[in-house]
Design a protein around this motif. Sequence first.
Motif, PDB file in Angstrom:
ATOM      1  N   MET A   1      11.857 -14.017  -2.922  1.00 38.21           N
ATOM      2  CA  MET A   1      12.170 -12.960  -1.936  1.00 38.21           C
ATOM      3  C   MET A   1      13.033 -11.888  -2.603  1.00 38.21           C
ATOM      4  SD  MET A   1      11.901 -12.090   1.360  1.00 38.21           S
ATOM      5  CE  MET A   1      10.966 -13.572   1.711  1.00 38.21           C
ATOM      6  N   PRO A   2      12.512 -10.654  -2.710  1.00 38.21           N
ATOM      7  CA  PRO A   2      13.306  -9.636  -3.419  1.00 38.21           C
ATOM      8  C   PRO A   2      14.422  -9.087  -2.545  1.00 38.21           C
ATOM      9  CG  PRO A   2      11.270  -8.676  -2.604  1.00 38.21           C
ATOM     10  CD  PRO A   2      11.261 -10.124  -2.182  1.00 38.21           C
ATOM     11  N   SER A   3      15.496  -8.668  -3.175  1.00 37.41           N
ATOM     12  CA  SER A   3      16.554  -7.964  -2.454  1.00 37.41           C
ATOM     13  C   SER A   3      16.046  -6.560  -2.137  1.00 37.41           C
ATOM     14  CB  SER A   3      17.786  -7.870  -3.331  1.00 37.41           C
ATOM     15  OG  SER A   3      17.476  -7.104  -4.479  1.00 37.41           O
ATOM     16  N   LEU A   4      16.798  -5.836  -1.323  1.00 39.84           N
ATOM     17  CA  LEU A   4      16.420  -4.459  -1.011  1.00 39.84           C
ATOM     18  C   LEU A   4      16.311  -3.642  -2.303  1.00 39.84           C
ATOM     19  CD1 LEU A   4      15.896  -2.144   0.991  1.00 39.84           C
ATOM     20  CD2 LEU A   4      18.380  -1.822   1.108  1.00 39.84           C
ATOM     21  N   SER A   5      17.278  -3.802  -3.212  1.00 32.07           N
ATOM     22  CA  SER A   5      17.246  -3.036  -4.468  1.00 32.07           C
ATOM     23  C   SER A   5      15.950  -3.293  -5.228  1.00 32.07           C
ATOM     24  CB  SER A   5      18.408  -3.418  -5.379  1.00 32.07           C
ATOM     25  OG  SER A   5      19.614  -3.300  -4.708  1.00 32.07           O
ATOM     26  N   ARG A   6      15.572  -4.566  -5.361  1.00 30.02           N
ATOM     27  CA  ARG A   6      14.334  -4.910  -6.081  1.00 30.02           C
ATOM     28  C   ARG A   6      13.108  -4.337  -5.392  1.00 30.02           C
ATOM     29  NH1 ARG A   6      16.774  -4.795  -9.002  1.00 30.02           N
ATOM     30  NH2 ARG A   6      18.184  -6.293  -9.908  1.00 30.02           N
ATOM     31  N   ALA A   7      13.131  -4.343  -4.041  1.00 33.14           N
ATOM     32  CA  ALA A   7      11.974  -3.831  -3.301  1.00 33.14           C
ATOM     33  C   ALA A   7      11.849  -2.316  -3.452  1.00 33.14           C
ATOM     34  CB  ALA A   7      12.092  -4.219  -1.821  1.00 33.14           C
ATOM     35  N   VAL A   8      12.991  -1.649  -3.572  1.00 31.15           N
ATOM     36  CA  VAL A   8      12.975  -0.191  -3.672  1.00 31.15           C
ATOM     37  C   VAL A   8      12.582   0.263  -5.081  1.00 31.15           C
ATOM     38  CG1 VAL A   8      14.509   1.826  -3.692  1.00 31.15           C
ATOM     39  CG2 VAL A   8      14.562   0.232  -1.758  1.00 31.15           C
ATOM     40  N   PRO A  10      10.255  -0.386  -7.509  1.00 31.44           N
ATOM     41  CA  PRO A  10       8.923   0.120  -7.867  1.00 31.44           C
ATOM     42  C   PRO A  10       8.565   1.400  -7.111  1.00 31.44           C
ATOM     43  CG  PRO A  10       8.752  -1.935  -6.615  1.00 31.44           C
ATOM     44  CD  PRO A  10      10.194  -1.754  -6.956  1.00 31.44           C
ATOM     45  N   LEU A  11       9.040   1.522  -5.854  1.00 31.15           N
ATOM     46  CA  LEU A  11       8.757   2.741  -5.093  1.00 31.15           C
ATOM     47  C   LEU A  11       9.428   3.932  -5.765  1.00 31.15           C
ATOM     48  CD1 LEU A  11       9.399   1.328  -1.491  1.00 31.15           C
ATOM     49  CD2 LEU A  11       7.244   1.427  -2.763  1.00 31.15           C
ATOM     50  N   ALA A  12      10.666   3.718  -6.197  1.00 26.11           N
ATOM     51  CA  ALA A  12      11.408   4.797  -6.858  1.00 26.11           C
ATOM     52  C   ALA A  12      10.738   5.164  -8.174  1.00 26.11           C
ATOM     53  CB  ALA A  12      12.851   4.354  -7.083  1.00 26.11           C
ATOM     54  N   GLN A  13      10.277   4.150  -8.892  1.00 21.34           N
ATOM     55  CA  GLN A  13       9.588   4.414 -10.160  1.00 21.34           C
ATOM     56  C   GLN A  13       8.373   5.304  -9.931  1.00 21.34           C
ATOM     57  OE1 GLN A  13       8.886   0.434 -11.664  1.00 21.34           O
ATOM     58  NE2 GLN A  13      10.088   0.900 -13.500  1.00 21.34           N
ATOM     59  N   ARG A  14       7.587   4.958  -8.925  1.00 22.48           N
ATOM     60  CA  ARG A  14       6.374   5.726  -8.659  1.00 22.48           C
ATOM     61  C   ARG A  14       6.704   7.154  -8.237  1.00 22.48           C
ATOM     62  NH1 ARG A  14       3.511   2.097  -4.807  1.00 22.48           N
ATOM     63  NH2 ARG A  14       4.678   0.417  -5.786  1.00 22.48           N
ATOM     64  N   ALA A  15       7.725   7.289  -7.379  1.00 23.84           N
ATOM     65  CA  ALA A  15       8.109   8.628  -6.932  1.00 23.84           C
ATOM     66  C   ALA A  15       8.527   9.492  -8.123  1.00 23.84           C
ATOM     67  CB  ALA A  15       9.254   8.516  -5.913  1.00 23.84           C
ATOM     68  N   ILE A  16       9.375   8.920  -8.966  1.00 24.70           N
ATOM     69  CA  ILE A  16       9.868   9.680 -10.120  1.00 24.70           C
ATOM     70  C   ILE A  16       8.725  10.023 -11.072  1.00 24.70           C
ATOM     71  CG2 ILE A  16      11.364   9.565 -12.162  1.00 24.70           C
ATOM     72  CD1 ILE A  16      13.241   7.752 -10.397  1.00 24.70           C
ATOM     73  N   SER A  17       7.811   9.073 -11.223  1.00 21.40           N
ATOM     74  CA  SER A  17       6.684   9.303 -12.123  1.00 21.40           C
ATOM     75  C   SER A  17       5.816  10.465 -11.625  1.00 21.40           C
ATOM     76  CB  SER A  17       5.896   8.001 -12.266  1.00 21.40           C
ATOM     77  OG  SER A  17       4.519   8.209 -12.182  1.00 21.40           O
ATOM     78  N   ARG A  18       5.623  10.545 -10.303  1.00 26.42           N
ATOM     79  CA  ARG A  18       4.816  11.643  -9.757  1.00 26.42           C
ATOM     80  C   ARG A  18       5.522  12.989  -9.940  1.00 26.42           C
ATOM     81  NH1 ARG A  18       3.173   7.938  -5.583  1.00 26.42           N
ATOM     82  NH2 ARG A  18       4.980   8.511  -4.358  1.00 26.42           N
ATOM     83  N   ILE A  19       6.830  12.993  -9.685  1.00 25.17           N
ATOM     84  CA  ILE A  19       7.559  14.262  -9.743  1.00 25.17           C
ATOM     85  C   ILE A  19       7.675  14.783 -11.176  1.00 25.17           C
ATOM     86  CG2 ILE A  19       9.796  15.356  -9.317  1.00 25.17           C
ATOM     87  CD1 ILE A  19      10.105  13.220  -7.024  1.00 25.17           C
ATOM     88  N   LEU A  20       7.994  13.884 -12.103  1.00 32.04           N
ATOM     89  CA  LEU A  20       8.254  14.329 -13.479  1.00 32.04           C
ATOM     90  C   LEU A  20       7.038  14.167 -14.383  1.00 32.04           C
ATOM     91  CD1 LEU A  20      11.849  12.898 -14.026  1.00 32.04           C
ATOM     92  CD2 LEU A  20      11.217  15.269 -13.553  1.00 32.04           C
ATOM     93  N   ASP A  21       5.969  13.591 -13.806  1.00 34.46           N
ATOM     94  CA  ASP A  21       4.749  13.369 -14.579  1.00 34.46           C
ATOM     95  C   ASP A  21       5.024  12.549 -15.838  1.00 34.46           C
ATOM     96  OD1 ASP A  21       2.072  13.473 -15.025  1.00 34.46           O
ATOM     97  OD2 ASP A  21       2.147  15.408 -16.098  1.00 34.46           O
ATOM     98  N   VAL A  22       5.699  11.399 -15.637  1.00 37.19           N
ATOM     99  CA  VAL A  22       5.948  10.450 -16.733  1.00 37.19           C
ATOM    100  C   VAL A  22       5.401   9.090 -16.304  1.00 37.19           C
ATOM    101  CG1 VAL A  22       8.020  11.576 -17.651  1.00 37.19           C
ATOM    102  CG2 VAL A  22       8.242   9.924 -15.785  1.00 37.19           C
ATOM    103  N   PRO A  23       5.094   8.194 -17.244  1.00 40.76           N
ATOM    104  CA  PRO A  23       4.594   6.867 -16.842  1.00 40.76           C
ATOM    105  C   PRO A  23       5.645   6.127 -16.015  1.00 40.76           C
ATOM    106  CG  PRO A  23       4.496   7.164 -19.249  1.00 40.76           C
ATOM    107  CD  PRO A  23       5.214   8.335 -18.705  1.00 40.76           C
ATOM    108  N   SER A  67      10.691   8.949   1.518  1.00 46.61           N
ATOM    109  CA  SER A  67      11.120   8.820   2.906  1.00 46.61           C
ATOM    110  C   SER A  67      10.300   7.945   3.830  1.00 46.61           C
ATOM    111  CB  SER A  67      11.300  10.197   3.527  1.00 46.61           C
ATOM    112  OG  SER A  67      12.567  10.665   3.127  1.00 46.61           O
ATOM    113  N   ASP A  68       9.061   7.682   3.503  1.00 47.98           N
ATOM    114  CA  ASP A  68       8.327   6.967   4.557  1.00 47.98           C
ATOM    115  C   ASP A  68       7.889   5.553   4.183  1.00 47.98           C
ATOM    116  OD1 ASP A  68       6.798   8.024   2.655  1.00 47.98           O
ATOM    117  OD2 ASP A  68       5.145   8.662   3.957  1.00 47.98           O
ATOM    118  N   GLY A  69       8.041   4.690   5.140  1.00 46.10           N
ATOM    119  CA  GLY A  69       7.358   3.401   5.111  1.00 46.10           C
ATOM    120  C   GLY A  69       8.030   2.293   4.326  1.00 46.10           C
ATOM    121  N   GLY A  70       7.492   1.087   4.500  1.00 42.76           N
ATOM    122  CA  GLY A  70       7.970  -0.086   3.775  1.00 42.76           C
ATOM    123  C   GLY A  70       9.430  -0.378   4.035  1.00 42.76           C
ATOM    124  N   PRO A  71      10.160  -0.694   2.984  1.00 42.39           N
ATOM    125  CA  PRO A  71      11.552  -1.085   3.156  1.00 42.39           C
ATOM    126  C   PRO A  71      12.465   0.079   3.521  1.00 42.39           C
ATOM    127  CG  PRO A  71      10.922  -1.132   0.824  1.00 42.39           C
ATOM    128  CD  PRO A  71       9.690  -0.838   1.604  1.00 42.39           C
TER     129      PRO A  71
END
Length: 575
Positions: A1-8, A10-23, A67-71
């Motif tokens: 069971m992941p903590s809130l930090s762990r759950a957030v 991958p979402l943060a990684q994806r958001a940052i990757s989209r904004i900065l166009d990095v893997p 801002s939207d969805g999930g945890p």
Amino acid sequence: MPSLSRAVEPLAQRAISRILDVPADSVDPVVRDSPFADVQLNAALALARAHGRNPFELAELIAAELSDGGPIAEAYASRPGYVNIVASDAWLAGQVEAMEVPETLAPTGRHVVIDYSSPNVAKEMHVGHLRTTVVGDALARMREWRGDRVTRQNHIGDWGTPFGMLIEHYLELTSAGEEVDQLTTAPNEFYQAARARFDSDPDFAARARSRVVALQAGEPETIEHWTRLTAESKKYFTRVYRTLGISLTDDDLAGESSYNAELADLCDELERRGLARMSEGALCAFPAGFTGRDGQPAALIIRKSDGGYGYATTDLATIRHRAQTLHADLAIYVIGSPQAMHLEMVWQVAREAGWLPPTTEPVHVKIGNVLGADNKMLRTRSGDSVKLFDLLDATVERARTVLSETRAFDSPEDLDRAARIIGIGAVKYADLSVGHETEYVFDLDRMVAQTGNTAPYLQYAVRRIRSLVERVRAGAPAAADARVTLGLPEERALALALLSFEDAALTAADKLEPHRLCAYLFDLAQRFSSFYDAAPVGGAASAELRESRLLLCEQTERVLVRGLTLLGIDTPSQM
Ligand code: ARG
């Protein structure tokens, strides 16, 4: 069971990757607990610098993506460049409902060897041994829980020149038909009596000396005496381990003597390969990178001038065995801090000899001293070292006093049982709840106190939850599918902490720091306490709310009990 930090994360990684166009997997989003929100994302500052962006604007972009969805219920930027995240109540509730507290996690395929306890034959275990024993055992349990294969090595001191006089003394006692239970009840007295015989009787001393020679030559009768003598000591160790609830068994014994047969060859090989040379009559290795006070290369004596082998020689054999035979990925030594240099030198020699490949990582878990009220090494009033069983008896006695003053027990046996579990738990927790290298003052009153970061506080929390659940359940049968609602801030805070268990225990296990798990459990118990004060369970406004709170109680109990079990601490059924 992941903590809130762990759950957030991958979402943060994806958001940052989209904004900065990095893997995405190249980004470390740095998600932290925060006093300002449920968690905070701290990566925008460094990322903005690296990508020539304005930190606050970047944080705002990330917040908008998140801002939207999930945890996540809400994400907003704050200056200079943080993203604050508020968890979704529905997500939190669902996680708590589904949360399991497994006995072990998935296997890692890693093999961890842990050297701990390692007391000496015919010597009393002292508080130093108590601490290496307690910390080592918690580490073994925590590593097993996290999925590692664990091999325990109890490197007892069962060899060396004193065994001549010990055997002779043992023979004198047994031939006079005396019981030698001293070895199992008061080993120091046995040792001192042997010493006294050696110092006062030249005949005895001569016999002791030739006995050492016979022992080292492996003369069968002498080996038989030695085996019986060490067996008595093992009984004493086992008694200590059973009293303390330590998981070591005879199968884990790997004493100094078990390396006897290899020491001569080991020394020869080092000498032949130019890794050791004679210096002042002794065979010494001079591992690279170590200098003594005089600036000269520091020597590790591997064969003394009298031809005997010492602590360094057997420890060279231990690391070789753990790397070459056991194929340890991690070889942990739970030993007092003063031995840091000894271990580093031994490992360096082993590296130079090719016995310690990079695939085996040796680690010294440094154990700090336990001090008396005078801030010096713990001693009795007469200046002797404190006997372990006296110490444990005193703690159990103190626990009994506290208990009998505060609660009524059905029977004296119940009081006894509770006092034992609380007293032993208190001693162990005192060793575990401070950093393992930190010195601390042995203070019975603080250890058995039912408030503060102590075992009794946590044990009492478990007890309180159990009786609460029993009381409420007696009037209302359990609902099949309880749903959690998080209306009060105290309910939310408790839910967030529950989800962090796995993270906290993993971090503690991986960093080899049981005190981190203690801190987590203490925080959880405090949050439970606030919840208990704010949220009536039996008297909840509706049946649904009662079930929701009961589930929060039950999950808290599970986590507390699992956490205490990983530390090697029991909970009494009554207290
Ligand atoms: N017997 C030693 C002592 O009492 C501790 C041994 C620790 N383990 C080791 N591999 N050196 O101090």
